[in-house]
Design a protein around this motif. Structure first.
Motif, short mmCIF file in Angstrom:
data_model
loop_
_atom_site.label_atom_id
_atom_site.label_comp_id
_atom_site.label_asym_id
_atom_site.label_seq_id
_atom_site.Cartn_x
_atom_site.Cartn_y
_atom_site.Cartn_z
N ALA A 31 42.58 44.87 35.89
CA ALA A 31 41.86 44.08 34.90
C ALA A 31 42.81 43.27 34.03
N LYS A 32 44.04 43.09 34.49
CA LYS A 32 44.99 42.24 33.76
C LYS A 32 45.48 41.15 34.69
N PRO A 33 45.87 40.00 34.18
CA PRO A 33 46.43 38.95 35.03
C PRO A 33 47.72 39.43 35.69
N ARG A 34 47.70 39.64 37.01
CA ARG A 34 48.84 40.19 37.72
C ARG A 34 49.28 39.34 38.90
N GLY A 35 48.46 38.35 39.29
CA GLY A 35 48.86 37.47 40.37
C GLY A 35 49.02 38.20 41.67
N LYS A 36 50.16 38.00 42.34
CA LYS A 36 50.40 38.57 43.67
C LYS A 36 51.06 39.95 43.62
N GLN A 37 51.11 40.58 42.46
CA GLN A 37 51.75 41.89 42.36
C GLN A 37 50.82 42.98 42.91
N ASP A 38 51.31 43.69 43.92
CA ASP A 38 50.47 44.64 44.65
C ASP A 38 50.18 45.88 43.82
N TRP A 39 48.97 46.42 43.98
CA TRP A 39 48.58 47.66 43.33
C TRP A 39 48.77 48.85 44.27
N GLN A 40 49.10 48.58 45.53
CA GLN A 40 49.44 49.66 46.45
C GLN A 40 50.95 49.90 46.40
N LEU A 41 51.38 51.04 46.88
CA LEU A 41 52.79 51.40 46.78
C LEU A 41 53.67 50.42 47.52
N LYS A 42 53.27 50.04 48.74
CA LYS A 42 54.04 49.08 49.52
C LYS A 42 53.23 47.79 49.67
N PRO A 43 53.89 46.64 49.65
CA PRO A 43 53.19 45.37 49.77
C PRO A 43 52.35 45.29 51.05
N GLY A 89 38.72 37.89 40.62
CA GLY A 89 38.33 38.28 39.27
C GLY A 89 36.87 38.00 38.96
N VAL A 90 36.23 37.21 39.80
CA VAL A 90 34.78 36.95 39.67
C VAL A 90 34.16 37.11 41.06
N PRO A 91 34.19 38.32 41.62
CA PRO A 91 33.83 38.52 43.03
C PRO A 91 32.38 38.25 43.35
N ASN A 92 31.50 38.27 42.35
CA ASN A 92 30.08 38.00 42.59
C ASN A 92 29.68 36.67 41.97
N LEU A 93 30.53 35.70 42.11
CA LEU A 93 30.32 34.41 41.46
C LEU A 93 29.03 33.74 41.89
N VAL A 94 28.65 33.90 43.14
CA VAL A 94 27.44 33.23 43.64
C VAL A 94 26.19 33.82 43.00
N GLU A 95 26.15 35.12 42.85
CA GLU A 95 24.91 35.78 42.42
C GLU A 95 24.87 36.09 40.93
N THR A 96 26.02 36.24 40.27
CA THR A 96 26.05 36.79 38.92
C THR A 96 26.29 35.70 37.88
N VAL A 97 25.32 35.56 36.98
CA VAL A 97 25.38 34.49 35.97
C VAL A 97 26.59 34.68 35.07
N ALA A 98 26.90 35.92 34.71
CA ALA A 98 28.05 36.16 33.83
C ALA A 98 29.35 35.68 34.46
N PHE A 123 36.24 42.22 37.00
CA PHE A 123 35.51 41.50 35.95
C PHE A 123 35.07 42.52 34.91
N THR A 124 35.74 42.54 33.79
CA THR A 124 35.40 43.43 32.68
C THR A 124 35.61 42.65 31.39
N PRO A 125 35.01 43.09 30.28
CA PRO A 125 35.27 42.42 29.00
C PRO A 125 36.77 42.37 28.66
N LYS A 126 37.49 43.43 29.00
CA LYS A 126 38.93 43.45 28.72
C LYS A 126 39.65 42.40 29.56
N ALA A 127 39.27 42.28 30.82
CA ALA A 127 39.90 41.29 31.69
C ALA A 127 39.65 39.87 31.17
N VAL A 128 38.43 39.60 30.72
CA VAL A 128 38.11 38.29 30.17
C VAL A 128 38.95 38.00 28.93
#
Length: 621
Positions: free
Chosen positions: A167-179, A432-441, A396-401
């Motif tokens: 939920a933070k701007p991280r770009g291409k930095q992987d969240w798994q142990l290995k890329p 960061g907005v994975p449901n952009l088509v369906e979700t108004v928020a 997509f969370t209030p903190k991420a926004v």
């Protein structure tokens, strides 16, 4: 003035750099970290720092640290080989410390951090000073109140960067142990230059340049910080190109700021005007010399630069300096194998710009990274356009926004004055907005960021969501990794009606525009395509490299690139393109260059294909 010729490597030894910033354009190794607000007296704090991980988060203040387990080479992240540590494991917290000799002088002493990923707290001589959040933007601290009589200053930094936080701007930095797939090793802690400089009791804190091509003037905004009196302070601004002085004016400072429009003598005729215009072909910079005065006392003096350059959208074309300009961009991740997001040297940043230009590109799309200001400096000096793209959060969370809004605002403030930047991109591929088509928020979030960007900078086009699922946008940007040229022609060629394109085509299975946001005549660009992978078969892990298509020899790669670029160049609907990608990046082997910047095929052949799609001949290369 004594020009010491101190490089980044010399500066890492903590030497004081007493130099004329104007000479930086002539001596590229004099790498002042903030090129648009340069002072002559500064000291680089890169080099050896004490370092320790704190995975349990047990340390609250510097006094809690009993043992420093490592020595790290700042500004390289601990995950990188260049740092001297090279630990790519999961580490949420780490600490840094360095002591240095306090520079002598009057006035204030400022401590600057180019970037610390992701959250930082700073202590100076044991006193807590500041906290900053945002891994891609810098911050400064006035440490004058905590200096002591010992002549030594101790700086301690805590950096927190939760590797699992999506939920933070991280770009291409992987969240798994290995890329994996298209994500790369993490960057934790300090990854851009740390430095100190002396300023007066009142000083210039921020400069913003706004060129106006139509009125032939340059807007100048300067914010004054420190103990500035309520009245009696003046800012002197001198603009020049070489020996030619364009303006030399003095303005009163009111309420801690100056905001003026500097009208230049307009020659009227294009031939004369063109001598002063900035473009990739003729990157003319206007040097600025600013002085802050109180009567006959000089309080501060800085060097900066700007340029006369305008970008806009006119119907279906991107416009540079009032003329249609076809964009030939290359996707640039901005990574190095041994140093990750931190360039190994200032010369490496310059070389990247030179290489992109030599391959026939007139711009780069900096992908999922806010680049070091030194890269933007070289793009300004050497002449290449930059699309600046905000690194994504993936939830997509209030903190991420909140986080993205705050950091994006800092990014635009920091980089607004660079003439090379021509487009802002707050979102990529609905990350960061994975449901952009369906979700108004989610839709409202993208719309809000588009309008926020246009509010903070009304002078540049904004791509609301690069790739697909567009709402409001100034450029309709399409990502399509079809590698068969004939199929690209079938999808986008002259036989296709543009209305049908947006109704029927779904690259990556995604619609190009959302309902209620039809194409309204904006330029259409193919902003990601290609991704053709090649690596020698005898390279370790050659069978594990990633790309959208795989070639098994250089001849095949050269042929595919030539045919693909010839096709894209010939599709009239496109006002520009961005090829994926500039270099191999870890497991992604789809670069035109290897990770060490060695070309996979002759530069002349790449250039010929990029520009025309044709074969390389003695006259065209």
């Amino acid at each position: 003035m004594n020009l010491l010729g101190i490089s980044l490597e010399n500066c890492a030894e903590g030497q004081s750099c007493d130099l004329d910033p104007r000479a930086i354009s002539l001596k590229p190794d004099l790498a002042y970290p903030r090129p648009q607000l340069e002072r002559s007296h500064w000291m680089c704090l890169n080099g050896a720092w004490k370092f320790t991980f704190d995975d349990a988060g047990q340390f609250v203040s510097p006094t809690d640290i009993g043992t420093w387990t490592h020595t790290i080479e700042v500004p390289f992240a601990p995950e990188s080989i260049r740092s001297g540590i090279g630990d790519t494991g999961f580490h949420s917290n780490c600490w840094y410390e360095r002591e240095f000799e306090t520079p002598e002088g009057e006035g204030r002493l400022l401590l600057h951090f180019g970037a610390v990923d992701y959250r930082a707290r700073v202590w100076v001589n044991g006193q807590y000073m500041a906290e900053h959040e945002g891994g891609y933007t810098g911050f400064s601290i006035d440490i004058t109140p905590v200096l002591n009589q010992s002549g030594r200053t101790l700086v301690t930094v805590w950096a927190q960067d939760d590797p699992h936080d999506l939920a933070k701007p991280r770009g291409k930095q992987d969240w798994q142990l290995k890329p994996h797939s298209i994500w790369y090793p993490r960057t934790t802690g300090i990854w851009q230059t740390v430095w100190i400089e002396r300023v007066g009791t009142a000083y210039i804190d921020h400069i913003r340049w706004t060129p106006n091509y139509e009125l032939w003037e340059i807007g100048c905004y300067a914010a004054i910080a420190g103990d500035a009196p309520a009245a009696g302070i003046q800012l002197k601004v001198k603009l020049s190109v070489g020996d030619r002085v364009l303006a030399n004016d003095t303005y009163e400072v009111f309420n801690g700021e100056v905001s003026r429009r500097i009208a230049l003598s307009d020659p009227g005729i294009d031939d004369y005007r063109n001598e002063l215009l900035w473009s990739p072909e003729t990157p003319t910079l206007i040097h600025a010399h600013l002085q802050l005065w109180q009567q006959d006392q000089l309080l501060d003096e800085v060097k900066s630069y700007t340029a006369i350059r305008t970008v806009s959208i006119q119907r279906d074309r991107f416009m540079l300096n009032g003329r249609p300009y076809y964009l030939r961009l290359v996707l640039d991740q901005g990574y190095w194998s041994d140093s990750l997001m931190t360039a190994p040297s200032d010369q490496a940043l310059r070389r990247d710009v030179e290489l992109a230009k030599s391959m026939g590109f007139n711009g780069v799309r900096k992908h999922q990274k806010i680049e070091d200001p030194r890269f933007l400096y070289w793009a300004d000096v050497l002449g290449i356009l930059v699309w600046e793209e905000m690194p994504s959060a993936y939830r997509f969370t209030p903190k991420a926004v909140e986080r993205m809004t705050n950091e994006w605002t800092q990014v635009i403030k920091r980089d607004f004055s660079h003439p090379c930047i021509v487009v802002w991109v707050p979102f990529n591929e609905s990350w960061g907005v994975p449901n952009l088509v369906e979700t108004v928020a989610h839709q409202n979030y993208v719309l809000a960021m588009y309008h926020l960007t246009k509010t903070l900078d009304p002078t540049r086009p904004v791509v609301g969501n690069d790739g697909w699922e567009s709402t409001n946008t100034d450029i309709l940007a399409i990502h399509d990794y079809e590698t068969q040229p004939s199929r690209l022609t079938q999808r986008y060629g002259s036989q296709i009606k543009i209305a049908d394109l947006f109704e029927r085509r779904r690259p990556g299975g995604r619609i190009l525009t959302l309902d209620n946001y039809p194409h309204q005549g904006q330029p259409v660009m193919l902003t990601e395509f290609g991704g053709i992978a090649y690596t020698p078969e005898d390279k370790p892990d050659a069978d594990q490299v990633w790309g959208y298509e795989r070639c098994w020899n250089i001849s095949e790669l050269q042929m595919k690139y030539r045919d693909l670029l010839e096709t894209v160049n010939d599709i009239e609907i496109f006002s520009g393109f961005c090829y994926t990608q500039f270099t191999d990046t870890f497991q992604e082997a789809n670069g035109l260059l290897y990770a060490d910047r060695t070309p996979k095929m002759p530069i002349a052949a790449i250039r010929a294909a990029t520009i025309s799609g044709g074969l390389c001949t003695p006259t065209s290369c």
